[in-house]
Structure formats: structure tokens, C-alpha cells
Design a protein around this motif. Structure first.
Motif, PDB file in Angstrom:
ATOM      1  N   LYS A 111       0.833  -1.213   0.000  1.00 21.70           N
ATOM      2  CA  LYS A 111       0.000   0.000   0.000  1.00 21.70           C
ATOM      3  C   LYS A 111       0.863   1.257   0.000  1.00 21.70           C
ATOM      4  O   LYS A 111       0.581   2.224  -0.713  1.00 21.70           O
ATOM      5  CB  LYS A 111      -0.921  -0.004   1.219  1.00 21.70           C
ATOM      6  N   ILE A 112       1.917   1.230   0.818  1.00 27.58           N
ATOM      7  CA  ILE A 112       2.824   2.386   0.867  1.00 27.58           C
ATOM      8  C   ILE A 112       3.506   2.592  -0.480  1.00 27.58           C
ATOM      9  O   ILE A 112       3.653   3.723  -0.958  1.00 27.58           O
ATOM     10  CB  ILE A 112       3.879   2.185   1.982  1.00 27.58           C
ATOM     11  N   LYS A 113       3.914   1.506  -1.101  1.00 28.25           N
ATOM     12  CA  LYS A 113       4.584   1.606  -2.402  1.00 28.25           C
ATOM     13  C   LYS A 113       3.656   2.168  -3.460  1.00 28.25           C
ATOM     14  O   LYS A 113       4.052   3.003  -4.280  1.00 28.25           O
ATOM     15  CB  LYS A 113       5.086   0.223  -2.822  1.00 28.25           C
ATOM     16  N   ASP A 114       2.388   1.701  -3.462  1.00 24.46           N
ATOM     17  CA  ASP A 114       1.415   2.209  -4.431  1.00 24.46           C
ATOM     18  C   ASP A 114       1.095   3.680  -4.181  1.00 24.46           C
ATOM     19  O   ASP A 114       0.914   4.458  -5.124  1.00 24.46           O
ATOM     20  CB  ASP A 114       0.126   1.387  -4.358  1.00 24.46           C
ATOM     21  N   LYS A 115       1.052   4.042  -2.913  1.00 29.83           N
ATOM     22  CA  LYS A 115       0.697   5.416  -2.542  1.00 29.83           C
ATOM     23  C   LYS A 115       1.793   6.402  -2.922  1.00 29.83           C
ATOM     24  O   LYS A 115       1.522   7.542  -3.328  1.00 29.83           O
ATOM     25  CB  LYS A 115       0.425   5.493  -1.040  1.00 29.83           C
ATOM     26  N   HIS A 116       3.061   5.960  -2.803  1.00 28.32           N
ATOM     27  CA  HIS A 116       4.181   6.870  -3.052  1.00 28.32           C
ATOM     28  C   HIS A 116       5.046   6.397  -4.220  1.00 28.32           C
ATOM     29  O   HIS A 116       6.270   6.590  -4.207  1.00 28.32           O
ATOM     30  CB  HIS A 116       5.051   6.980  -1.795  1.00 28.32           C
ATOM     31  N   LYS A 117       4.435   5.771  -5.199  1.00 25.88           N
ATOM     32  CA  LYS A 117       5.215   5.228  -6.310  1.00 25.88           C
ATOM     33  C   LYS A 117       5.901   6.312  -7.147  1.00 25.88           C
ATOM     34  O   LYS A 117       6.883   6.038  -7.849  1.00 25.88           O
ATOM     35  CB  LYS A 117       4.342   4.352  -7.199  1.00 25.88           C
ATOM     36  N   LYS A 118       5.406   7.555  -7.051  1.00 28.39           N
ATOM     37  CA  LYS A 118       6.026   8.657  -7.786  1.00 28.39           C
ATOM     38  C   LYS A 118       7.010   9.444  -6.919  1.00 28.39           C
ATOM     39  O   LYS A 118       7.602  10.412  -7.394  1.00 28.39           O
ATOM     40  CB  LYS A 118       4.948   9.596  -8.333  1.00 28.39           C
ATOM     41  N   ASP A 119       7.139   9.029  -5.675  1.00 28.11           N
ATOM     42  CA  ASP A 119       8.039   9.717  -4.747  1.00 28.11           C
ATOM     43  C   ASP A 119       8.862   8.677  -3.978  1.00 28.11           C
ATOM     44  O   ASP A 119       8.521   8.319  -2.843  1.00 28.11           O
ATOM     45  CB  ASP A 119       7.229  10.587  -3.779  1.00 28.11           C
ATOM     46  N   PRO A 120       9.946   8.171  -4.580  1.00 30.08           N
ATOM     47  CA  PRO A 120      10.757   7.106  -3.947  1.00 30.08           C
ATOM     48  C   PRO A 120      11.285   7.501  -2.572  1.00 30.08           C
ATOM     49  O   PRO A 120      11.374   6.658  -1.678  1.00 30.08           O
ATOM     50  CB  PRO A 120      11.904   6.905  -4.942  1.00 30.08           C
ATOM     51  N   GLN A 121      11.645   8.773  -2.403  1.00 31.41           N
ATOM     52  CA  GLN A 121      12.181   9.214  -1.114  1.00 31.41           C
ATOM     53  C   GLN A 121      11.123   9.102  -0.018  1.00 31.41           C
ATOM     54  O   GLN A 121      11.410   8.626   1.093  1.00 31.41           O
ATOM     55  CB  GLN A 121      12.683  10.649  -1.209  1.00 31.41           C
ATOM     56  N   LYS A 122       9.906   9.512  -0.323  1.00 27.69           N
ATOM     57  CA  LYS A 122       8.819   9.410   0.647  1.00 27.69           C
ATOM     58  C   LYS A 122       8.502   7.952   0.947  1.00 27.69           C
ATOM     59  O   LYS A 122       8.219   7.578   2.100  1.00 27.69           O
ATOM     60  CB  LYS A 122       7.567  10.117   0.091  1.00 27.69           C
ATOM     61  N   TYR A 123       8.568   7.124  -0.080  1.00 29.10           N
ATOM     62  CA  TYR A 123       8.338   5.686   0.103  1.00 29.10           C
ATOM     63  C   TYR A 123       9.359   5.087   1.069  1.00 29.10           C
ATOM     64  O   TYR A 123       9.010   4.326   1.976  1.00 29.10           O
ATOM     65  CB  TYR A 123       8.411   4.972  -1.250  1.00 29.10           C
TER      66      TYR A 123
END
Length: 255
Positions: A102-114
Motif C-alpha cells: 500500500k505504501i509503495k502504491d501510494k508513493h510510487k512517484k516519490d521514492p524518497q517518501k516511500y
């Protein structure tokens, strides 16, 4: 999952250690074990294992095949607490997989946030992804020390066990095949009980790559080392069964 750079670094470290150790303990010209002037390696790693093997063989009528079994079990029991810690961490990682997705899908455009959210999740659940490497890193010098003890302890090199000359390669390749097969079985059982591992393409590749490597190594090294590997794999298979018997395979229902 481990960072790719860390995986590569660990691989190079293990290769360097194994290469250095195997060069030092040349089966054709083995150096005698010197617990006094041989440095830390001989004094604290090789000599204790050699001494244990010889004393155990004395108890069992000079059988170094049985001695290797007994000492293998002793060593595996000694590192069992680390294995328990690894498996507990592995189970927690398995439980966290849906949240990680879920975290990966949520922040897939922001690797640092992920990465930040993933680290936060690990901290909140007291999970250390690196803990899975610790037993491997501890076992590698033990395996290398076993190699030295076997090659550099004269009585072992000249002892027979079953159809084997422990200081020589298996002429029928039976033991290397068993070593590779038990390596595959041990990894397969582990993956069967671990969703995170079974869904990891790299782990799936290792399921076949590791047994192939063990087969290649076992064919070229003294039979005593392959015997140790087989004993260790059987111990790990039994250990994994009992530690995971309260769970079911992927898609199953917990007892």
C-alpha cells in the motif's frame, strides 16, 4: 528487502573471505593447525573445531563421519537463537507485506517518501530487514573454519565413512547431489512458509542458483565438507518444520 548496494557489498565480502580461506587451506599442501602462533583464525576458529572433531571421533570409535554430525549439531544449536530471531523477523516482515504494498502504491512517484514511510513502518513494528543477513554472515566463517579443520586435520583426511574417503572428492558424486537436493528442499520449505520470500523474484532465482552452486562446490571439495553441508541442511529442514508448524503455506489458514 535489502538495498541493492548492500547485497552486492555482502556478496563481494563473502567471495573474498571464501577465496582467501580456500587458498590458505590447499588440500594438496595443507598447513598444520597452530593454535599458539597461527593467529586469531587458527586459535579461536580452526583449532577448537579440529579439537572437537577429534575428541568426538575418539568417543565414537574413531568415526569422523559421526563426529562431523555431532559437531554440526552442536554448532547449529549454538547459533539457534540467531536463527529464531531471524525467523521471527521474517514472520513480521510477512505480516507487513500488505502494508508495504500500500505504501509503495501510494508513493510510487516519490521514492524518497516511500523509503521514509517504509523505515517508519519497520521502526513502529520493531522489524530490522538486515537481521536476515546475520545468521548467514555468522555461518560463513564457521563453514570456512570447518573447511580448514577438515583439510588440515590429518586423521580426517585419511578416514573412511560409508563409501567416502573424507579427505577426497566423492568418486560417485552421490554426496554432492544429496547436498544440492537438501539445499533446494531447505530453501523451498522456507519459501513455502514465507510469502515475502515466495513473491520475491530474486529469492525464486536463488532457489535454483544456490543448489547449483553447492553442487559445483561439493564436487570439487573434500567429501567431509559436503557431509557437513548435508548434515546442516537436514538440521535446518527439521528446524524450519518445527518453527513454522504453527503456520500454513501461502493461501492457507493458520491453525
Amino acid at each position: 528487502m535489502l538495498p541493492r548496494r548492500l547485497k552486492i557489498a555482502l556478496l563481494f565480502v563473502l567471495i573474498a573471505v571464501l577465496s582467501a580461506g580456500c587458498t590458505a587451506a590447499n588440500p594438496n599442501h595443507p598447513l598444520p593447525i597452530d593454535p599458539v602462533h597461527g593467529g586469531i583464525w587458527d586459535k579461536f576458529f580452526v583449532f577448537p573445531l579440529s579439537w572437537m572433531l577429534q575428541r568426538t571421533a575418539d568417543v565414537f570409535g574413531g568415526s569422523y563421519g559421526i563426529a562431523i554430525l555431532i559437531v554440526t549439531v552442536i554448532v547449529r544449536l549454538a547459533i539457534l537463537p540467531l536463527m529464531l530471531k531471524q525467523m521471527k523477523s521474517s514472520k513480521k516482515m510477512q505480516e507487513l507485506q500488505p502494508l508495504l504494498v500500500k505504501i509503495k502504491d501510494k508513493h510510487k512517484k516519490d521514492p524518497q517518501k516511500y523509503q521514509q514511510e517504509m523505515v517508519k513502518l519497520y521502526q513502529e513494528n520493531q522489524v530490522n530487514p538486515l537481521s536476515g543477513c546475520l545468521p548467514i554472515l555468522i555461518q560463513m566463517p564457521i563453514l570456512l573454519a570447518f573447511y580448514h579443520a577438515i583439510v588440515r586435520t590429518g586423521p580426517i583426511r585419511h578416514h573412511d565413512f560409508l563409501w567416502l574417503q573424507l579427505g577426497e572428492k566423492d568418486p560417485y558424486f552421490i554426496l554432492p547431489i544429496i547436498a544440492a537436493a537438501t539445499t533446494f528442499l531447505q530453501q523451498w520449505i522456507m519459501m513455502r512458509n514465507n510469502t515475502a520470500m515466495s513473491d520475491n523474484p530474486q529469492m525464486k532465482m536463488m532457489l535454483y542458483l544456490m543448489p547449483a552452486m553447492i553442487l559445483f562446490i561439493s564436487v570439487s571439495l573434500p567429501s567431509a565438507l559436503a557431509l557437513y553441508w548435508v548434515y546442516g541442511n537436514i538440521f535446518s529442514i527439521i528446524q524450519t518444520y518445527f518453527l513454522y508448524r504453527d503456520t500454513t503455506p501461502k493461501g492457507g489458514v493458520a491453525k
